[in-house]
Design an enzyme around this catalytic site. Structure first.
Site, mmCIF file in Angstrom:
data_model
loop_
_atom_site.group_PDB
_atom_site.id
_atom_site.type_symbol
_atom_site.label_atom_id
_atom_site.label_comp_id
_atom_site.label_asym_id
_atom_site.label_seq_id
_atom_site.Cartn_x
_atom_site.Cartn_y
_atom_site.Cartn_z
ATOM 1 N N HIS A 105 13.982 -16.831 5.481
ATOM 2 C CA HIS A 105 15.131 -15.970 5.137
ATOM 3 C C HIS A 105 14.846 -14.513 5.490
ATOM 4 O O HIS A 105 15.536 -13.625 5.015
ATOM 5 C CB HIS A 105 15.476 -16.125 3.656
ATOM 6 C CG HIS A 105 15.866 -17.528 3.301
ATOM 7 N ND1 HIS A 105 17.063 -18.081 3.674
ATOM 8 C CD2 HIS A 105 15.189 -18.514 2.665
ATOM 9 C CE1 HIS A 105 17.128 -19.331 3.269
ATOM 10 N NE2 HIS A 105 15.997 -19.624 2.654
ATOM 11 N N ARG A 132 -11.245 5.191 -16.121
ATOM 12 C CA ARG A 132 -9.790 5.283 -16.284
ATOM 13 C C ARG A 132 -9.130 5.876 -15.040
ATOM 14 O O ARG A 132 -7.923 5.768 -14.878
ATOM 15 C CB ARG A 132 -9.461 6.160 -17.493
ATOM 16 C CG ARG A 132 -9.914 5.565 -18.810
ATOM 17 C CD ARG A 132 -9.890 6.599 -19.909
ATOM 18 N NE ARG A 132 -8.545 6.965 -20.286
ATOM 19 C CZ ARG A 132 -7.905 6.469 -21.350
ATOM 20 N NH1 ARG A 132 -8.515 5.612 -22.124
ATOM 21 N NH2 ARG A 132 -6.697 6.846 -21.647
ATOM 22 N N LYS A 172 -6.941 3.553 -14.479
ATOM 23 C CA LYS A 172 -7.141 2.292 -15.189
ATOM 24 C C LYS A 172 -6.104 2.100 -16.292
ATOM 25 O O LYS A 172 -5.512 1.036 -16.408
ATOM 26 C CB LYS A 172 -8.565 2.258 -15.768
ATOM 27 C CG LYS A 172 -8.908 0.957 -16.469
ATOM 28 C CD LYS A 172 -8.933 -0.210 -15.502
ATOM 29 C CE LYS A 172 -9.169 -1.543 -16.169
ATOM 30 N NZ LYS A 172 -8.784 -2.658 -15.274
ATOM 31 N N LYS A 216 -4.063 -7.180 -5.367
ATOM 32 C CA LYS A 216 -5.496 -6.878 -5.335
ATOM 33 C C LYS A 216 -5.868 -6.300 -3.981
ATOM 34 O O LYS A 216 -6.582 -5.304 -3.891
ATOM 35 C CB LYS A 216 -6.361 -8.142 -5.565
ATOM 36 C CG LYS A 216 -6.444 -8.699 -6.952
ATOM 37 C CD LYS A 216 -7.173 -7.848 -7.947
ATOM 38 C CE LYS A 216 -6.253 -6.865 -8.596
ATOM 39 N NZ LYS A 216 -5.628 -7.234 -9.831
ATOM 40 N N GLY A 272 -1.238 13.211 -21.200
ATOM 41 C CA GLY A 272 0.187 12.934 -21.380
ATOM 42 C C GLY A 272 1.044 13.960 -20.662
ATOM 43 O O GLY A 272 0.568 14.689 -19.781
ATOM 44 N N GLU A 304 -4.377 -2.761 -3.359
ATOM 45 C CA GLU A 304 -4.893 -1.782 -4.315
ATOM 46 C C GLU A 304 -6.279 -1.263 -3.924
ATOM 47 O O GLU A 304 -6.553 -0.076 -4.028
ATOM 48 C CB GLU A 304 -4.948 -2.507 -5.660
ATOM 49 C CG GLU A 304 -5.336 -1.730 -6.839
ATOM 50 C CD GLU A 304 -5.268 -2.614 -8.092
ATOM 51 O OE1 GLU A 304 -5.164 -2.040 -9.159
ATOM 52 O OE2 GLU A 304 -5.333 -3.854 -8.005
ATOM 53 N N GLU A 323 -0.331 -11.629 -7.103
ATOM 54 C CA GLU A 323 -1.537 -10.995 -7.636
ATOM 55 C C GLU A 323 -2.566 -10.791 -6.512
ATOM 56 O O GLU A 323 -3.221 -9.753 -6.444
ATOM 57 C CB GLU A 323 -2.100 -11.857 -8.785
ATOM 58 C CG GLU A 323 -3.393 -11.396 -9.388
ATOM 59 C CD GLU A 323 -3.357 -9.991 -9.968
ATOM 60 O OE1 GLU A 323 -2.278 -9.393 -10.095
ATOM 61 O OE2 GLU A 323 -4.450 -9.472 -10.269
ATOM 62 N N TRP A 373 -6.068 13.341 -14.317
ATOM 63 C CA TRP A 373 -5.376 12.572 -13.281
ATOM 64 C C TRP A 373 -4.070 13.296 -13.060
ATOM 65 O O TRP A 373 -3.218 13.342 -13.945
ATOM 66 C CB TRP A 373 -5.162 11.146 -13.786
ATOM 67 C CG TRP A 373 -4.646 10.200 -12.770
ATOM 68 C CD1 TRP A 373 -5.363 9.580 -11.772
ATOM 69 C CD2 TRP A 373 -3.296 9.724 -12.639
ATOM 70 N NE1 TRP A 373 -4.538 8.758 -11.049
ATOM 71 C CE2 TRP A 373 -3.269 8.821 -11.548
ATOM 72 C CE3 TRP A 373 -2.112 9.959 -13.332
ATOM 73 C CZ2 TRP A 373 -2.116 8.162 -11.144
ATOM 74 C CZ3 TRP A 373 -0.954 9.302 -12.923
ATOM 75 C CH2 TRP A 373 -0.968 8.416 -11.842
HETATM 76 O O1 M6R Z 1 -3.569 -2.186 -19.113
HETATM 77 P P1 M6R Z 1 -2.393 -2.947 -18.584
HETATM 78 O O2 M6R Z 1 -2.679 -4.404 -18.386
HETATM 79 O O3 M6R Z 1 -1.143 -2.737 -19.366
HETATM 80 O O4 M6R Z 1 -2.137 -2.329 -17.135
HETATM 81 C C1 M6R Z 1 -1.028 -2.687 -16.375
HETATM 82 C C2 M6R Z 1 -1.220 -2.298 -14.930
HETATM 83 O O5 M6R Z 1 -1.330 -0.914 -14.805
HETATM 84 C C3 M6R Z 1 -2.469 -2.958 -14.327
HETATM 85 O O6 M6R Z 1 -2.448 -4.337 -14.471
HETATM 86 C C4 M6R Z 1 -2.573 -2.626 -12.825
HETATM 87 O O7 M6R Z 1 -1.521 -3.226 -12.122
HETATM 88 C C5 M6R Z 1 -3.932 -3.061 -12.291
HETATM 89 N N1 M6R Z 1 -4.643 -1.920 -11.783
HETATM 90 C C6 M6R Z 1 -3.873 -4.016 -11.172
HETATM 91 O O8 M6R Z 1 -5.138 -4.423 -10.763
#
Ligand code: M6R
Length: 615
Positions: free
Chosen positions: A511, A27, A610, A492, A101, A495, A488, A73
């Site tokens: 543009h 996570r 995650k 990737k 939270g 990230e 996307e 985190w």
């Molecule tokens: O669990 P979710 O699909 O709701 O998560 C949404 C985003 O946090 C998730 O897709 C994030 O952008 C990924 N780490 C991208 O690879």
């Protein structure tokens, strides 16, 4: 995001706590810690990985038959040992707390508790909970009551687990907006923020509801709900048997979870579409027993999601408009929830999420309902998630647990599900002839094999990746339904390799972004042989003419030739509606190999988590 494990059992619970934390590592976190009780509370914390905590626990011979553990985190206060959980309070009534939270009124609470003489030693909002519970414990002498009284004063979305030095035979847990479940085992009772943390000890889970507070000892548990009564009304909650796969979480022969998950995609897509493979026709029942009725009342769609799941929604928008003739809006959940959109009760709201726990997506969905949208559908990978429990209809992506922070197999299975949704709605709206429906079923059956064939380009992609490792920026271009795929691909790459990457609809180049193009800027283009190919080729010429270096993923029949500064990797022939799914695979591989070359932490990229369970 933060992870919680709590245990109270016959024997030493330290192995259960550590195993649980290891299973929650995916996570994302930046520190870890635990408290166990053995006459006194023994706390061990570290800013390192859980492996470091394991070492420290071993050196210090920490053990006890009750304990709480956490991966943090950082939100309030830097990632440091001082800010790591558990946090403790009290002298005679010493208690320890772990928390997921955010406590929104922590500043006011901190001031009030400081005025009452409580000394704060961390920058966290969690320490407020520790002192507040200790404060109420002094008055009530009952930890469950003290927790109930405390949560009545706390604002925000959170889950907590609390234990007390003088009662080492029990733990108290509370849920308010963040996921928390109980695990009922033969050797003891447990709590965790995610079912996967407890699979080694039990599969019998109770998913707590909002306002639930539970007391666990090694043989029994009781749950009260504090929403209407600050001291809690007793409630019963159903026990579910989790069918999460244990093995799916092992890495097997791969070097990284992301690599494993990229290569699992043919199987993940096949599992997701299994019900269609043996069917003669497509039925709305795949989305739930009331889907037929709800779909026939639906005149448009509103998709809410974040990150990669949002990109899946953008692809679906093209499909739904083109194939089913249905208006579709796609909104970033964190934006939608703070706008004043106009609701249409006949709009089906679709929440897309891998985890089903993304705070913004959950809140956006609740907000959409509050605005007057009547029906909702979840497309989600976790059967036991909050999202699945919040919607009328649901479709499980069945990708299996996705551990790598970078979403891969969740994305392609979301796309497979959304294509199925498109075809279902098209059929119900008489936009699909019987012959076309049969062609679509055939195409969906072919999808796993087609994904497998896209994976074959890995060696060529690995060669390209070497050239990217030295770069600081990259542009990704696509047109039409492949524009979100370019987005996307850029997500990737940035990230996991930390290379700054942006995606543009190729027609937008002149543009503005064309000014960025020079020999130092790699430009990745997605070039399927679709009706926009001619337009895209002109856009590529614009880049080439300015000395830009092009890396083109083309269909075999796209007829784009290699030349100086124009490199081409060919996939199979154009696959029609399946094309965006197949063009995703090489982009995932590119990001993976660039990250490998750069030596970054592929599965746990810096600063990311995650499941984003906070706003
Ligand atoms: O669990 P979710 O699909 O709701 O998560 C949404 C985003 O946090 C998730 O897709 C994030 O952008 C990924 N780490 C991208 O690879």
């Amino acid at each position: 995001m933060c992870g919680i494990v709590g245990a109270v059992a016959k024997d030493n619970v330290v192995p259960v706590l550590l195993e649980g934390l290891l299973r929650l590592e995916y996570r994302g976190y930046d520190s870890a810690g635990l408290v166990v009780s053995n006459n006194s509370l023994h706390r061990v914390r570290t800013t390192g990985r859980v492996a470091e905590l394991v070492k420290l626990v071993d050196e210090q011979q920490a053990e006890g038959s009750a304990g709480i553990a956490h991966t943090r985190w950082a939100t309030h206060g830097a990632p440091s040992e001082r800010n790591a959980h558990p946090h403790v309070s009290g002298e005679e009534t010493k208690i320890a707390v772990v928390h997921n939270g955010i406590i929104e009124n922590h500043e006011a609470m901190r001031k009030r508790l400081q005025a009452d003489g409580y000394e704060f030693v961390s920058d966290t909002d969690t320490e407020v909970i520790a002192h507040l519970v200790a404060h109420h414990l002094k008055q009530t002498a009952d930890l469950l009551k003290a927790v109930c009284l405390s949560i009545a004063e706390l604002q925000g979305a959170y889950a907590i687990v609390v234990m007390e030095e003088v009662r080492p035979d029990r733990i108290i847990v509370a849920r308010n907006g963040a996921p928390l479940l109980l695990g009922l085992g033969e050797e003891g009772n447990y709590a965790a923020s995610d079912a996967s943390a407890l699979l080694k000890v039990t599969r019998n889970m109770i998913y707590l509801e909002e306002g639930d507070v539970a007391e666990l000892d090694r043989d029994n548990y009781r749950i009260v709900n504090c929403l209407n009564d600050p001291l809690g009304e007793p409630v019963e909650r159903a026990v579910h048997e989790s069918d999460l796969s244990n093995e799916a979480i092992e890495m097997g022969p791969y070097d990284h979870f992301m690599q494993k998950e990229i290569f699992e995609q043919p199987g993940a897509v096949a599992n997701t579409l299994e019900m269609v493979f043996n069917a003669q026709s497509i039925s709305p029942n795949l989305f739930g027993s009331t889907a037929e009725k709800i779909f026939s009342d639906t005149d448009s769609l509103l998709i809410l999601a974040c990150g990669t799941s949002y990109h899946a929604g953008l692809v679906a928008q093209y499909w739904l408009e083109t194939v089913a003739g249905m208006p579709c809006n796609v909104e970033i959940a964190s934006e939608y929830r703070y706008r004043d959109p106009v609701a249409n009760p006949r709009t089906l709201v679709v929440g897309i999420s891998q985890s089903g726990e993304t705070a913004d997506t959950l809140a956006a969905l609740s907000y959409a309902k509050k605005l007057g949208h009547q029906h909702s559908l979840a497309i989600c990978n976790v059967a036991e998630s909050a999202l699945i429990r919040q919607t009328d209809l649901r479709f499980l992506t069945r990708a299996g647990p996705e551990i790598g922070v970078a979403s891969t197999k969740a994305f392609t299975t979301q796309l497979a599900s959304l294509l199925l949704l498109t075809v279902t709605l098209a059929k119900m709206r008489n936009k699909l002839s019987v012959e076309h429906e049969q062609q679509m079923i055939k195409a969906l059956r072919h999808l796993p094999a087609a994904v497998q064939s896209s994976l074959q380009v890995e060696p060529e992609v690995a060669v390209w990746a070497e050239r990217f490792s030295e770069k600081h920026h990259a542009l990704f271009l696509g047109r039409g339904v492949h524009y979100p795929i370019a987005m996307e691909g850029a997500l990737k790459l940035k990230e996991i390799s930390y290379i700054h990457a942006e995606a543009y609809a190729a027609g937008e180049l002149k543009h503005g972004p064309l000014a960025l193009v020079d020999s130092e800027m790699p430009v990745v283009a997605i070039a399927p042989n679709d009706q926009l190919l001619g337009k895209l080729k002109s856009n590529l010429q614009e880049v080439h003419a300015r000395g830009g270096e092009l890396y083109v993923f083309a269909d075999a029949d796209s007829q784009i030739q290699e030349s100086e500064n124009l490199h081409v990797i060919r996939l199979a022939e154009h696959a029609g509606l399946l094309s965006p799914i197949l063009h995703t695979i090489p982009l995932q591989l590119l990001a993976y190999h660039v990250a490998l070359n750069k030596g970054t932490d592929v599965d746990k990229p810096r600063n990311l988590a995650k499941a984003v369970t906070v706003e």
